[in-house]
Design a protein around this motif. Sequence first.
Motif: not given
Ligand code: SF4
Lengths: 183, 397
Positions: A34-35, A70, A98-99, A130, B73
């Motif tokens: 997602c990032c 991500g 955060s991931c 996130c 997600r």
């Molecule tokens: S930090 Fe959040 S937005 Fe970014 S990859 Fe992880 S789950 Fe997805």
Amino acid sequence: MKAAEDSIVTTAVDEFLAWGKEHSLFYLLFATACCGIELMQTGGPRYDVDRLGMIPRATPRQSDLMIVAGTITHKMASRVRTLWEQMTEPRWVVSMGSCANSGGPFSKWSYSVLNGVDKYIPVDVYIPGCPPRPEALIDGVMALRERVRRYRTLGIRDRDPYVVAGHEAPFGSHPGKEREATR
Amino acid sequence: MSSDLLIENQHGERMRLSMGPQHPATHGVLRLLIDSDGEVVSRAVPDQGYLHRAIEKIGECVEWAQFVPYTDRIDYVCAMNANLAYCVAVEALLNSDPATAVRVPRRAECLRVIVAELNRISSHLIAVGAMAMDLGAYTPFLHGLAQREAVNDIFEKLCGQRLTYNYVTIGGVAFDLYPGAEQEIASFLDRFEEEFRRFNQLITNNRIFRERCAGVAPVSAEEAIAWGLVGPNLRASGVDWDIRRDEPYGIYGELGVRVPVGRGYAGARGRVGDCYDRYVVRLLEIEESVRLIREALRLLPPKADKPSDPLGGHQADVGKQLRKPPRGEVRVRTEAPRGEMGYVIVSDGGKQPYRVRCRTGSFSAVGIFEHLMRGIFLADIVTIIGSFDIVVPEIDR
Ligand code: SF4
């Protein structure tokens, strides 16, 4: 850098190289989850990181900066390490979201997610969120640029050399741990 | 994985390429193992699992409502639709027993349609923009992103997030509209139609782009059904099927969804179900979404004071029901931008799901890759991946 009269500039080689590096941080187009969409939008028309001299490159061999955007799973981790090793020195790593920092929403229950990319590669700047907003990403890049400015190619380096562990670092080993605490 | 791919090197020209997992055109971390003979691909096998985050397993560890953020997600490009699919499924479970039945307020249903269709627009913009970018046209992608930012602004005011919204909740939506939202959405749509026309001038009718997509990897209707394609990929092959119209959920039944199908839009060299059709069907769906949002705005009942008001509220009370939901199993499917997003939910009457299973459109799209990528040119691989609009966490979850 000092400016003398009539557009003569005197500078130290190291300072000049650092200045050049700081203003042309080419980043690796590397997004896993997602990032990555926010990374894309940061490169898009509104936030336009091109103006900071940041241009996406498709291959690690041409890039100075790796923005880990991500989730990194155990299966992906050794590939990330390979990509990082393919980048030319000096190389920089920004952990976005955060991931990549800690496993984020998946750290507690997921059996397949790596809890923090810094277990595999040394990270210079961590950006929480996130996903982080594009502004936060740009802020992280500005923090990194300060680090790049202090980097000395020829003189004594102000940061520890990378700790290069084996190619397939086993889970739980921390090749990045011996590095100085990042900002 | 790769040992069964070994092929005899009869011509001395065979080459094995590993495309990905880091490759700008694979839209994330998909890996393709390609055997090629010069420029011609003899076989390409997708290798997934680089983004397996165990989301379905997490569903068994968290409470019903806590799983909603994880659905974001699963498909982050259209997080609203992913929220919606899960919430519709849980509501179906609750409604299977009259004692725990929940009635979503009508205003919430309208809001759901508005946000889902807005998200469909922004998701399809990424899809068509990224496809154009993979084929070498960078500018349309930037135009798409600019419009996506406008949608993001609306969502951010609505729920405070740009990407992972967690907006649709079980029994309604998290927040009501902010003041002036209706006008803002309506004026965005007007502006968007203008921009959309420009986007089409720029790329859709571009001769180079069309020639690169026309007739590439056509999928016939029978093939599409046999391989389980869903959503725009299925409709591009000429199959007239859309869950919003044929198995309506929410208020979609009242809106009269019009379903575009592929007809070989590329002209003389085009075939039904080729890459250009998949591209055009997405554009037509954007137009349809604009109409649906206008319609839903028109149907929107005025706001009531009480949030759980059955007409003008935005969130039914479900706290009690979710602590003791009925036992049983439900299957629900909804139409997300990448095709049917279906949930199978098994409940043992506890606070947490017993099993959450999710089926998504990209998963079936990647299944047909090996079949399509035989005897094509290497450069067409990028076209095919782009035209199917895959999002990797939907495949791996
Ligand atoms: S930090 Fe959040 S937005 Fe970014 S990859 Fe992880 S789950 Fe997805």
